[in-house]
Write a protein that holds these residues in place. Sequence first.
Motif, short mmCIF file in Angstrom:
data_model
loop_
_atom_site.label_atom_id
_atom_site.label_comp_id
_atom_site.label_asym_id
_atom_site.label_seq_id
_atom_site.Cartn_x
_atom_site.Cartn_y
_atom_site.Cartn_z
N SER A 5 11.53 8.08 3.64
CA SER A 5 10.33 7.28 3.86
C SER A 5 10.42 5.96 3.13
N ALA A 6 9.49 5.05 3.48
CA ALA A 6 9.43 3.72 2.87
C ALA A 6 8.00 3.24 2.85
N LEU A 7 7.71 2.36 1.89
CA LEU A 7 6.36 1.81 1.75
C LEU A 7 6.43 0.30 1.58
N LEU A 8 5.63 -0.41 2.37
CA LEU A 8 5.50 -1.86 2.27
C LEU A 8 4.10 -2.18 1.77
N SER A 9 3.99 -3.21 0.94
CA SER A 9 2.70 -3.52 0.32
C SER A 9 2.52 -5.02 0.14
N ALA A 10 1.34 -5.39 -0.35
CA ALA A 10 1.02 -6.81 -0.52
C ALA A 10 1.94 -7.48 -1.53
N ASP A 11 2.32 -6.76 -2.59
CA ASP A 11 3.19 -7.37 -3.59
C ASP A 11 4.64 -6.92 -3.46
N GLY A 12 4.94 -6.16 -2.44
CA GLY A 12 6.31 -5.75 -2.18
C GLY A 12 6.77 -4.54 -2.96
#
Length: 234
Positions: A91-98
């Motif tokens: 799995s992977a997660l992308l976010s506002a601050d990376g």
Amino acid sequence: MSETVFKGFGDKALPFLKALDFHQNREWFVENKDLFEAHLLEPLGDLIDDLIARFDKAGLPFRGDRKKSQFRIKRDTRFAKDKSPYNRHLSALLSADGSKWAESGCFYVCIGLEDYKGCYAAVAWWQQKPELLAAMRKAIVDKPENYRAMVAALKKGGLTLSDYDRLKRTPRGFETVTDPDLIEALRNRHFVVRHPIDPDGITSPALADELFDFALKAKPLIDWGKKIEGTLVS
């Protein structure tokens, strides 16, 4: 549409995870590491690159890195009852601050076995800081029209907020709220919309289009949270 970088996961991606679930030992994993990298690890990196480019052009606040945004397939078993050394998913997660641990809205994708996590994507406000969760709950009560407009916009895109990990009782201080939909909202610990991925479709480049479309439909949830988060910035 951006140029497609993602070409699909390998046709041995899920068979690899099934075999890993059976073997669950370092020797087998090392022997089959090339298969893991070619059919799962590198394709997920390509998917991340592809989606980041699309999200940036669309103004969606999901950033990251093809390597750093991925969660390790090796498990931390120090405090777990299940001592299996490897996850049955990637799995992977992308976010506002990376970062992978952001509390400021995120996009998550998981490729795995159905008996464990399965294949799905999610857009969420997840494990927010207490002050942000408190502000969200206050906004639900003070400005219910904004919350309901967000829910309606999600529904128009075929999405509904998940009730995962919802409190059984209304949080203290909101006992006077009587509207059923607002009570449900107040009991949320997280605000999440989920998109199931057909396992048979993960080998297709079209998966990137599918996930980008899902993220666009989930944008009202992110926008709603961002407005509330903005009130906390001094």
